[in-house]
Design a protein around this motif. Structure first.
Motif, short mmCIF file in Angstrom:
data_model
loop_
_atom_site.label_atom_id
_atom_site.label_comp_id
_atom_site.label_asym_id
_atom_site.label_seq_id
_atom_site.Cartn_x
_atom_site.Cartn_y
_atom_site.Cartn_z
N SER A 175 40.68 30.77 34.35
CA SER A 175 41.97 31.38 34.01
C SER A 175 42.18 31.56 32.51
O SER A 175 43.26 31.96 32.10
N ALA A 176 41.18 31.24 31.68
CA ALA A 176 41.35 31.35 30.23
C ALA A 176 41.84 32.75 29.88
O ALA A 176 41.17 33.75 30.16
N ASP A 177 43.02 32.82 29.27
CA ASP A 177 43.65 34.14 29.09
C ASP A 177 42.98 35.02 28.05
O ASP A 177 43.15 36.23 28.07
N GLY A 215 40.57 37.73 35.51
CA GLY A 215 40.48 36.29 35.32
C GLY A 215 41.21 35.54 36.43
O GLY A 215 42.05 36.12 37.14
N ALA A 216 40.88 34.26 36.62
CA ALA A 216 41.55 33.35 37.56
C ALA A 216 41.31 33.68 39.03
O ALA A 216 42.01 33.17 39.90
N CYS A 217 40.34 34.55 39.31
CA CYS A 217 40.11 34.96 40.70
C CYS A 217 38.66 34.78 41.15
O CYS A 217 38.22 35.43 42.11
N ALA A 218 37.91 33.93 40.46
CA ALA A 218 36.51 33.65 40.79
C ALA A 218 36.09 32.50 39.89
O ALA A 218 36.85 32.11 39.00
N PRO A 219 34.90 31.94 40.07
CA PRO A 219 34.48 30.83 39.20
C PRO A 219 34.42 31.21 37.71
O PRO A 219 34.51 30.35 36.85
N ALA A 242 47.60 31.60 34.59
CA ALA A 242 47.58 32.86 35.33
C ALA A 242 47.27 32.64 36.81
O ALA A 242 46.39 31.86 37.15
N ILE A 243 48.00 33.35 37.67
CA ILE A 243 47.65 33.40 39.09
C ILE A 243 46.51 34.43 39.22
O ILE A 243 45.55 34.22 39.92
N SER A 262 36.60 36.85 44.15
CA SER A 262 36.47 35.84 45.21
C SER A 262 37.45 34.70 44.94
O SER A 262 37.04 33.59 44.62
N PRO A 263 38.74 35.00 45.06
CA PRO A 263 39.75 33.99 44.71
C PRO A 263 39.80 32.85 45.72
O PRO A 263 39.30 32.98 46.83
N ILE A 264 40.40 31.75 45.29
CA ILE A 264 40.58 30.59 46.18
C ILE A 264 42.07 30.41 46.48
O ILE A 264 42.93 30.95 45.78
#
Ligand SMILES: Cc1cc2nc3c(=O)[nH]c(=O)nc-3n(C[C@H](O)[C@H](O)[C@H](O)COP(=O)(O)OP(=O)(O)OC[C@H]3O[C@@H](n4cnc5c(N)ncnc54)[C@H](O)[C@@H]3O)c2cc1C
Ligand code: FES
Ligand code: FES
Lengths: 134, 287
Positions: free
Chosen positions: B120-122, B216-220, B193-194, B254-256
């Motif tokens: 999630s690093a912006d 960002g924030a939606c995969a490893p 971030a979501i 590939s979000p969790i």
């Protein structure tokens, strides 16, 4: 040891508060070389050699309150007072960069500070008006 | 708090030698805003912290010709209040303003944000979109790595023991390029971030000549959405083109499920953020 612990436990400067201890509430805000920082996130060793200003040191030598403090008093921006030192020091740094903030900018100035009494309206007012107390 | 040794080297060479010698229990310490809370919460157990803030030359934003150099120790507030940034690449200040709070931004460094390698690093998506590279220093010498190739997984930057990121390097984009970053969050500040979508579009003569979309924030790691990019490229960036790209991006991430949102919600919000970011970016092209 954190800067916050040295201030409160070693130097007995208890004006600086501890809320969360993880950077989220802003109660521990102090000025380090003039910039507002969360003293719970700063290692005391890392602060060595920096100028640190806590709420105890903000008024002038003769005891006259800083303009930001005056604005907070005048606007009743204080309820229980727990968040107040952090709010004032965050605002102090921000107003040094943007002396006449809009309401939105004033909200940004205190965006890192929680007020558990939820007295935000008066605090924002005080930050917007602080320049009048210079 | 856990006991650790605190080292304060004065030169890069000294710092990277120290890190090499002290072994895996040693960490670079910059602003400390990731390290301190994580140590406190017992998610991190360092034996040695190597403070790099006493090393000169690692802070500030400089421009030479078309190249911008950002020192790894530059804080997000340095970026927000930098004249060089505001007159050459204001999008960086805009992104910095979405991060943490005023106080945290006085401490948090751009190098720390990238090396922490949080998904999630912006600062990562926009810097990847702009083609940024990192300058890395070690006892063996210097190397350069594209930020796009820097993330190996959550908390796993492409760094070997003893390596220190010294600068972020990027080119000032052409005037026909417009950028935007859309960070989806519930609160206005102090929010992770979501999903976060960075878009850079090169648009001229009614046609999109180049497109970068990074999520960002939606995969490893941050994801470059190449299919969405190829749908935008060559198009007129009309509503249908944006909708097609938004549709594609759903399948590229590939979000969790976690406390901030379900995977399904993240896919929907990412599609929406892409559309909105692209709309803003188009308006900024040629400005
Ligand atoms: C209350 C709060 C809110 C936050 N909100 C956000 C947010 O909205 N968005 C966001 O992206 N982040 C957020 N963060 C996370 C954090 O503030 C940022 O990631 C910050 O930029 C980290 O930088 P630092 O200098 O403090 O890193 P540090 O904690 O000093 O280091 C982080 C990691 O990077 C390594 N490192 C640091 N610098 C280097 C270097 N030059 N070379 C090699 N390795 C290095 C360290 O060893 C460590 O592993 C928040 C943190 C807090 C406490
Ligand atoms: S105690 Fe430092 S931010 Fe809450
Ligand atoms: S006045 Fe009570 S917490 Fe703000």
């Amino acid at each position: 040891m954190k800067l916050l612990d040295v201030l409160r436990e070693e130097l007995n400067l208890t004006g600086t508060k501890q809320g969360c201890g993880t950077g989220d509430c802003g109660a521990c805000t102090v000025l380090m070389n003039g910039k507002a920082v969360n003293s719970c996130l700063v290692l005391a060793l890392d602060a060595a050699g920096s100028e640190v200003t806590t709420i105890e040191g903000l008024s002038s030598k003769n005891g006259e309150l800083d303009p930001v403090q005056k604005a907070f008093v005048k606007h009743g921006a204080i309820q229980c007072g727990f968040c107040t030192p952090g709010m004032i020091l965050a605002a102090k740094d921000f107003l040094g960069r943007i002396p006449r903030p809009t309401e939105a900018e004033a909200r940004d100035a205190i965006s890192g500070n929680l007020c558990r009494c939820t007295g935000y309206a008066k605090i924002v007012e005080a930050v917007v008006e602080a320049h009048k107390y210079e | 708090m856990r006991h650790f040794e605190f080292h304060q080297p004065r030169t890069l060479k000294e710092a990277s030698n120290l890190l090499g010698r002290l072994g895996p229990g040693a960490m670079v310490y910059a602003g400390g805003t990731d390290i301190i809370p994580r140590t406190r919460l017992k998610r991190l157990h360092p034996d040695h912290l190597v403070n790099i803030k006493r090393i000169p030359g690692l802070s500030g934003v400089q421009r030479k010709g078309n190249t911008l150099t950002i020192g790894a120790l530059t804080t997000f507030n340095d970026i927000i209040f930098s004249d060089v940034v505001n007159s050459n690449l204001p999008i960086l200040a805009e992104v910095a303003r979405t991060i943490a709070s005023h106080q945290v931004r006085n401490l948090a460094t751009i190098g720390g944000n990238l090396c922490n390698a949080a998904p999630s690093a912006d600062s990562a998506p926009i810097l990847i979109a702009l083609g940024a590279a990192l300058s890395v220093c070690s006892p063996r010498g210097k190397r350069r790595v594209l930020l796009e190739d820097f993330f190996k997984g959550p908390g796993r930057p492409n760094l070997k023991r003893g390596e220190i990121v010294t600068h972020v390097l990027l080119k000032k984009p052409r005037p026909t390029v417009g950028c935007a970053y859309m960070k989806h969050k519930i609160r206005q500040s102090l929010e992770i971030a979501i999903t976060g979508v960075a878009v850079a579009l090169d648009f001229a003569g009614g046609e999109c000549r180049d497109a970068r979309v990074i999520v960002g924030a939606c995969a490893p790691t941050p994801v470059r959405a190449r299919q969405a990019e190829s749908l935008l490229k060559g198009s007129a960036l009309g509503a249908q083109d944006l909708a097609a790209a938004a549709d594609a991006v759903r399948k590229e991430i590939s979000p969790i499920d976690d406390v901030r949102g379900s995977a399904e919600y993240r896919r929907e919000m990412t599609a929406l953020c892409l559309k909105r970011a692209a709309e803003i970016a188009v308006r900024r092209c040629g400005k």
